[in-house]
Design a protein around this motif. Structure first.
Motif, PDB file in Angstrom:
ATOM      1  N   MET A   1      49.916  50.439  39.367  1.00 39.23           N
ATOM      2  CA  MET A   1      50.141  49.311  38.459  1.00 39.23           C
ATOM      3  C   MET A   1      49.056  48.253  38.614  1.00 39.23           C
ATOM      4  N   TYR A   2      48.587  48.060  39.845  1.00 37.64           N
ATOM      5  CA  TYR A   2      47.495  47.114  40.054  1.00 37.64           C
ATOM      6  C   TYR A   2      46.241  47.582  39.335  1.00 37.64           C
ATOM      7  N   LEU A   3      45.953  48.869  39.434  1.00 34.46           N
ATOM      8  CA  LEU A   3      44.790  49.443  38.753  1.00 34.46           C
ATOM      9  C   LEU A   3      44.919  49.266  37.245  1.00 34.46           C
ATOM     10  N   LEU A   4      46.096  49.542  36.724  1.00 38.24           N
ATOM     11  CA  LEU A   4      46.324  49.427  35.279  1.00 38.24           C
ATOM     12  C   LEU A   4      46.040  48.018  34.787  1.00 38.24           C
ATOM     13  N   PHE A   5      46.618  47.020  35.424  1.00 40.45           N
ATOM     14  CA  PHE A   5      46.484  45.645  34.928  1.00 40.45           C
ATOM     15  C   PHE A   5      45.108  45.052  35.248  1.00 40.45           C
ATOM     16  N   THR A   6      44.474  45.536  36.298  1.00 40.14           N
ATOM     17  CA  THR A   6      43.105  45.100  36.564  1.00 40.14           C
ATOM     18  C   THR A   6      42.165  45.622  35.488  1.00 40.14           C
ATOM     19  N   LEU A   7      42.341  46.869  35.091  1.00 38.73           N
ATOM     20  CA  LEU A   7      41.502  47.451  34.045  1.00 38.73           C
ATOM     21  C   LEU A   7      41.766  46.796  32.693  1.00 38.73           C
ATOM     22  N   ILE A   8      43.020  46.489  32.410  1.00 39.59           N
ATOM     23  CA  ILE A   8      43.346  45.783  31.164  1.00 39.59           C
ATOM     24  C   ILE A   8      42.682  44.412  31.147  1.00 39.59           C
ATOM     25  N   THR A   9      42.732  43.725  32.297  1.00 40.26           N
ATOM     26  CA  THR A   9      42.098  42.412  32.402  1.00 40.26           C
ATOM     27  C   THR A   9      40.590  42.529  32.231  1.00 40.26           C
ATOM     28  N   ALA A  10      39.997  43.565  32.831  1.00 33.52           N
ATOM     29  CA  ALA A  10      38.551  43.781  32.707  1.00 33.52           C
ATOM     30  C   ALA A  10      38.171  44.008  31.248  1.00 33.52           C
ATOM     31  N   LEU A  11      38.966  44.772  30.535  1.00 31.99           N
ATOM     32  CA  LEU A  11      38.696  45.035  29.117  1.00 31.99           C
ATOM     33  C   LEU A  11      38.822  43.755  28.299  1.00 31.99           C
ATOM     34  N   ALA A  12      39.868  42.980  28.579  1.00 31.70           N
ATOM     35  CA  ALA A  12      40.072  41.717  27.851  1.00 31.70           C
ATOM     36  C   ALA A  12      38.929  40.745  28.132  1.00 31.70           C
ATOM     37  N   LEU A  13      38.477  40.694  29.382  1.00 28.63           N
ATOM     38  CA  LEU A  13      37.376  39.798  29.745  1.00 28.63           C
ATOM     39  C   LEU A  13      36.087  40.207  29.040  1.00 28.63           C
ATOM     40  N   PHE A  14      35.868  41.504  28.936  1.00 28.67           N
ATOM     41  CA  PHE A  14      34.656  42.005  28.281  1.00 28.67           C
ATOM     42  C   PHE A  14      34.665  41.719  26.780  1.00 28.67           C
ATOM     43  N   MET A  15      35.837  41.890  26.148  1.00 29.36           N
ATOM     44  CA  MET A  15      35.934  41.750  24.703  1.00 29.36           C
ATOM     45  C   MET A  15      36.155  40.308  24.248  1.00 29.36           C
ATOM     46  N   MET A  16      36.879  39.521  25.077  1.00 24.65           N
ATOM     47  CA  MET A  16      37.209  38.141  24.696  1.00 24.65           C
ATOM     48  C   MET A  16      36.963  37.186  25.863  1.00 24.65           C
ATOM     49  N   PRO A  17      35.725  37.034  26.278  1.00 20.90           N
ATOM     50  CA  PRO A  17      35.427  36.189  27.454  1.00 20.90           C
ATOM     51  C   PRO A  17      35.833  34.736  27.269  1.00 20.90           C
ATOM     52  N   GLN A  18      35.958  34.284  26.001  1.00 25.81           N
ATOM     53  CA  GLN A  18      36.306  32.893  25.736  1.00 25.81           C
ATOM     54  C   GLN A  18      37.732  32.557  26.180  1.00 25.81           C
ATOM     55  N   LEU A  19      38.557  33.564  26.412  1.00 27.92           N
ATOM     56  CA  LEU A  19      39.937  33.338  26.825  1.00 27.92           C
ATOM     57  C   LEU A  19      40.052  33.081  28.323  1.00 27.92           C
ATOM     58  N   PHE A  20      38.974  33.268  29.053  1.00 27.57           N
ATOM     59  CA  PHE A  20      39.013  33.118  30.506  1.00 27.57           C
ATOM     60  C   PHE A  20      38.242  31.872  30.915  1.00 27.57           C
ATOM     61  N   PHE A  21      38.680  31.264  32.001  1.00 25.45           N
ATOM     62  CA  PHE A  21      38.099  29.996  32.437  1.00 25.45           C
ATOM     63  C   PHE A  21      36.741  30.199  33.117  1.00 25.45           C
ATOM     64  N   SER A  22      36.760  30.805  34.286  1.00 25.22           N
ATOM     65  CA  SER A  22      35.527  30.897  35.071  1.00 25.22           C
ATOM     66  C   SER A  22      35.025  32.322  35.251  1.00 25.22           C
ATOM     67  N   LEU A  23      35.836  33.309  34.883  1.00 21.99           N
ATOM     68  CA  LEU A  23      35.445  34.700  35.105  1.00 21.99           C
ATOM     69  C   LEU A  23      34.314  35.126  34.179  1.00 21.99           C
ATOM     70  N   LYS A  24      33.385  35.886  34.726  1.00 20.63           N
ATOM     71  CA  LYS A  24      32.305  36.488  33.956  1.00 20.63           C
ATOM     72  C   LYS A  24      32.349  37.997  34.188  1.00 20.63           C
ATOM     73  N   SER A  25      32.361  38.738  33.093  1.00 17.79           N
ATOM     74  CA  SER A  25      32.485  40.184  33.188  1.00 17.79           C
ATOM     75  C   SER A  25      31.307  40.790  33.944  1.00 17.79           C
ATOM     76  N   SER A  26      31.614  41.623  34.939  1.00 17.65           N
ATOM     77  CA  SER A  26      30.567  42.312  35.683  1.00 17.65           C
ATOM     78  C   SER A  26      31.179  43.490  36.423  1.00 17.65           C
ATOM     79  N   PHE A  27      30.360  44.493  36.669  1.00 14.29           N
ATOM     80  CA  PHE A  27      30.831  45.655  37.419  1.00 14.29           C
ATOM     81  C   PHE A  27      31.163  45.268  38.852  1.00 14.29           C
ATOM     82  N   GLU A  28      30.383  44.350  39.424  1.00  9.53           N
ATOM     83  CA  GLU A  28      30.617  43.927  40.805  1.00  9.53           C
ATOM     84  C   GLU A  28      31.994  43.289  40.954  1.00  9.53           C
ATOM     85  N   LEU A  29      32.357  42.449  39.990  1.00  7.04           N
ATOM     86  CA  LEU A  29      33.669  41.798  40.034  1.00  7.04           C
ATOM     87  C   LEU A  29      34.780  42.843  39.954  1.00  7.04           C
ATOM     88  N   LEU A  30      34.630  43.806  39.049  1.00  7.60           N
ATOM     89  CA  LEU A  30      35.638  44.862  38.899  1.00  7.60           C
ATOM     90  C   LEU A  30      35.731  45.700  40.170  1.00  7.60           C
TER      91      LEU A  30
END
Length: 362
Positions: free
Chosen positions: A90-119
């Motif tokens: 479940m952690y993997l599932l929601f982390t991947l969903i969050t990664a996808l959302a961050l990549f597609m809609m970065p404006q919805l996140f405060f300080s996060l920047k999409s990157s492979f290192e973060l994932l």
């Protein structure tokens, strides 16, 4: 084994999980959906849900594996597999969903920047440092899992010893872990991990040891439970608003005092309460409590969707904050129950059956 232990499924702890998840929903819904509304200072008290979860974890892990110590590498392997199946899919599932959302809609996140290192680091439960100084996982609310996994690692190593020695080793390790918070740290990862919060795991373990080794521990009557909860609330208010503790840091070294002590009182008031006679209430509490893990993991994303919808629909931002928060908590809880029934339970069942098949084949 005590006579009442065979039928004791700790329904009070299940109820406590439901309560802990609900109060976490309150604080995050208030923070993320406030818009121009003023948030009551009392809302911050609902952060205690995290501390309740830590005490529950210390108790349940010790109780569930009470007879599994001293079984060598096979016992450790079994423990790690059970913990992996319980938390990682479940952690993997929601982390991947969050990664996808961050990549597609970065404006919805405060300080996060999409990157492979973060994932990648997040999948290992290791935090990353953002440009604005925030230290976080990709799925921000999962910071507690970093502590859980570290606790599991300590516990798994200790399982190589007999029970008495294992409990001593685990206790000493948790105290040493907490003591490292007193030493000045020079990097963000050590600052992230080295706090006194592991004491809350230890508290849960100690309660379990007392419960398992005492000849008789009576169940807690509803009236006694209610009185203890009132005492916990008064204690929480006093420590938080009057005693003057520094509460500005999420992982403050004094958190185990102003949140941990009231959380301990609340845990004691619930953990050995009798089975509810009202079947409807009991079933609702049990399903919410059982779904608390996925509710916790998913609620940030769901609240984000609610916030997006409120920005689109005129007038919704002017609703009283209390109504918005209540609606958000209900939606997040219902979503968590749905995910638990239709995704989490089947996933856990799949991995457990796979293990059984492997055991038969070998």
């Amino acid at each position: 084994m005590k006579p009442n232990e065979i039928r004791n499924n700790f329904h009070g702890i299940t109820a406590l999980r439901a309560i802990a998840a609900s109060v976490v929903l309150i604080v995050h819904s208030s923070a993320l959906l406030s818009f121009n509304h003023e948030i009551s200072k009392l809302v911050i008290l609902t952060n205690i849900g995290v501390d309740i979860f830590f005490i529950i974890s210390g108790f349940i892990i010790t109780y569930a594996h009470w007879n599994d110590f001293g079984r060598g590498a096979q016992g450790v392997k079994g423990f790690i597999r059970k913990r992996f199946v319980r938390i990682y899919p479940m952690y993997l599932l929601f982390t991947l969903i969050t990664a996808l959302a961050l990549f597609m809609m970065p404006q919805l996140f405060f300080s996060l920047k999409s990157s492979f290192e973060l994932l990648f680091s997040s999948l290992l439960f290791l935090p990353s440092k953002m440009a604005n100084g925030d230290v976080t996982l990709l799925l921000a609310v999962a910071w507690t899992l970093s502590y859980e996994v570290a606790f599991y690692a300590i516990f798994s190593i200790a399982m190589l010893f007999n029970r008495r020695m294992a409990l001593v080793v685990t206790s000493v390790a948790l105290i040493a872990w907490s003591s490292l918070s007193l030493i000045q740290q020079d990097n963000y990862i050590s600052n992230y991990f080295f706090t006194t919060l592991p004491i809350e795991f230890l508290v849960g373990m100690i309660i379990c040891i007392i419960f398992k080794t005492s000849s008789s521990i009576p169940s807690i009557a509803p009236l006694t439970s209610g009185v203890l909860v009132v005492i916990a609330i008064i204690t929480l208010y006093y420590l938080f608003f009057i005693a003057g503790f520094d509460t500005s840091e999420l992982r403050s070294n004094t958190r185990f005092i102003y949140f941990g002590i009231p959380a301990l009182i609340i845990f004691i008031s619930f953990f050995n309460t009798p089975y509810s006679k009202k079947s409807t209430i009991r079933k609702v509490v049990e399903v919410i409590g059982s779904a608390s893990y996925v509710t916790y993991l998913s609620h940030f994303l769901i609240i984000g969707v609610i916030k997006f919808i409120m920005k689109v629909i005129p007038g919704t931002q002017q609703l009283p904050l209390a109504i918005t928060v209540i609606a958000s908590c209900i939606i997040c809880t219902v979503a968590g129950v749905f995910i638990h029934i239709y995704i989490e339970k089947p996933a856990i069942s799949f991995f457990r059956k796979k293990k059984t098949r492997e055991a038969i084949e070998n």
